[in-house]
Scaffold this active site. Structure first.
Site, short mmCIF file in Angstrom:
data_model
loop_
_atom_site.label_atom_id
_atom_site.label_comp_id
_atom_site.label_asym_id
_atom_site.label_seq_id
_atom_site.Cartn_x
_atom_site.Cartn_y
_atom_site.Cartn_z
N CYS A 73 -11.13 2.73 -0.80
CA CYS A 73 -9.76 3.09 -0.44
C CYS A 73 -9.47 2.32 0.84
CB CYS A 73 -9.64 4.59 -0.19
SG CYS A 73 -8.07 5.09 0.56
N GLU A 78 -2.84 9.46 7.45
CA GLU A 78 -1.38 9.22 7.52
C GLU A 78 -0.73 10.13 8.57
OE1 GLU A 78 0.93 7.12 5.68
OE2 GLU A 78 -0.89 6.02 5.19
N HIS A 103 -7.61 2.85 3.23
CA HIS A 103 -7.50 3.65 4.46
C HIS A 103 -8.87 3.85 5.13
CE1 HIS A 103 -3.52 4.76 2.93
NE2 HIS A 103 -3.27 5.40 4.05
N ASP A 156 0.87 -1.19 0.00
CA ASP A 156 0.00 0.00 0.00
C ASP A 156 0.90 1.23 0.00
OD1 ASP A 156 -2.46 1.50 0.15
OD2 ASP A 156 -2.02 1.89 2.24
N SER A 157 0.28 2.37 -0.35
CA SER A 157 1.02 3.63 -0.29
C SER A 157 1.42 3.97 1.15
CB SER A 157 0.15 4.76 -0.84
OG SER A 157 -1.03 4.86 -0.06
N CYS A 202 -4.18 -1.41 -2.26
CA CYS A 202 -4.31 0.03 -2.50
C CYS A 202 -5.12 0.19 -3.78
CB CYS A 202 -2.92 0.64 -2.65
SG CYS A 202 -2.93 2.39 -3.07
N1 DGL Z 1 -5.02 3.06 0.57
C1 DGL Z 1 -4.89 3.69 -0.72
C2 DGL Z 1 -6.11 3.34 -1.58
O1 DGL Z 1 -6.69 2.35 -1.36
C3 DGL Z 1 -4.67 5.15 -0.48
C4 DGL Z 1 -4.12 5.85 -1.64
C5 DGL Z 1 -3.36 7.11 -1.33
O2 DGL Z 1 -2.22 6.99 -0.89
O3 DGL Z 1 -3.90 8.20 -1.59
O4 DGL Z 1 -6.49 3.99 -2.49
#
Ligand code: DGL
Length: 271
Positions: free
Chosen positions: A195, A163, A197, A7-8, A70
């Site tokens: 997403c 974050e 998150h 993931d990011s 992600c």
């Molecule tokens: N968890 C990522 C997603 O599902 C977040 C992406 C981001 O870093 O903006 O899209």
């Protein structure tokens, strides 16, 4: 050989948590590209390049199968990686997007029959600006279901706030994004948290949407899809158990936030 989860940043931990609950003996390596999060405000090329680098890092760590936990990476990079020969022989990369859509379209994995009518008709999609811009959700859904009206809301700022550990801001932003969506689609049957998150603040979405809207979260759906995949491809499920956590960001800071979010001690190492 472990399964990689990418993931990011912190969001993919919601998927990792569900995978650990569903497949407790599966060894895992998690990589959060926290140094470059959020991806959701980047260009598709940029997201592709960062995703390729992250997936390679996990292949180098011994993973043969990597799950892009992600949506932004999956929407902007997965098809391009698979079709562009960027996945080495013997390695695989899967996304979180298709299992979600298969669940919404009442299909099992790999059911390629023609699109058909499904129970939901009005779907609210909450995702990052980059995911919404790709229209990948609408495209993948159109392959599988007909007559579904999708209204997408780009939820700017929410991933940044999560974050940064600023959950008050994240919740305020969720409320205003839900209000904006409901102005466009006053009565959705279902809301998709597109997403990884967002499950960390799913209660804020539920509260703002009200009791009549079914909120669809990805982690359990992805864990089930992975279990199904590994039952058919057991060679990708390594032995040994346990999880290793890698980050491109500051390991101490990422460990502290990850532990707070998941309510258990998680220790990250530098990637
Ligand atoms: N968890 C990522 C997603 O599902 C977040 C992406 C981001 O870093 O903006 O899209």
């Amino acid at each position: 050989m472990a399964v990689g989860i990418f993931d990011s940043g912190l969001g993919g931990l919601t998927v990792l948590d569900a995978v650990r609950a569903r497949l407790p003996d599966l060894p895992l390596v998690y990589l959060g590209d926290n140094a470059n999060a959020p991806y959701g405000v980047r260009t598709a090329d940029d997201i592709h390049d960062l995703t390729v680098a992250g997936v390679r890092r996990l292949y180098d760590a011994g993973c043969d199968l990597v799950v892009l936990a992600c949506n932004t990476a999956a929407a902007a990079a997965l098809r391009r990686m698979q079709e562009g020969g960027e996945v080495p022989p013997g390695k695989r990369v899967l996304g979180v997007f298709v299992p979600l859509i298969e669940a919404l379209a009442e299909r099992s994995w790999g059911d390629n029959s023609p699109p058909r009518e499904v129970a939901v008709q009005h779907v609210a999609l909450f995702a990052t600006p980059a995911t919404v811009a790709t229209r990948a959700f609408q495209r993948e859904l159109a392959f599988r279901a007909i007559g579904v009206d999708v209204e997408a809301q780009a939820c700017g700022g929410v991933v940044d706030a999560i974050e940064d550990g600023d959950m008050i801001l994240a919740r305020d932003l969720v409320r205003s994004h839900v209000e904006a969506l409901l102005r466009k689609m006053p009565a959705p049957d279902a809301a998709v948290l597109g997403c990884t998150h967002y499950p960390l603040i799913a209660d804020a979405f539920r509260e703002a949407l009200g009791p009549g809207v079914r909120v669809i979260e990805q982690p359990a759906i992805v864990a089930e899809a992975l279990a199904d995949y590994l039952s058919r491809r057991p060679e990708f499920a390594g032995a040994g158990g346990g999880a290793t956590f890698l980050t491109t960001g500051n390991p101490a800071r990422v460990s502290e936030r990850a532990s707070r979010f998941l309510g258990q001690t998680i220790t990250f190492e530098a990637a």
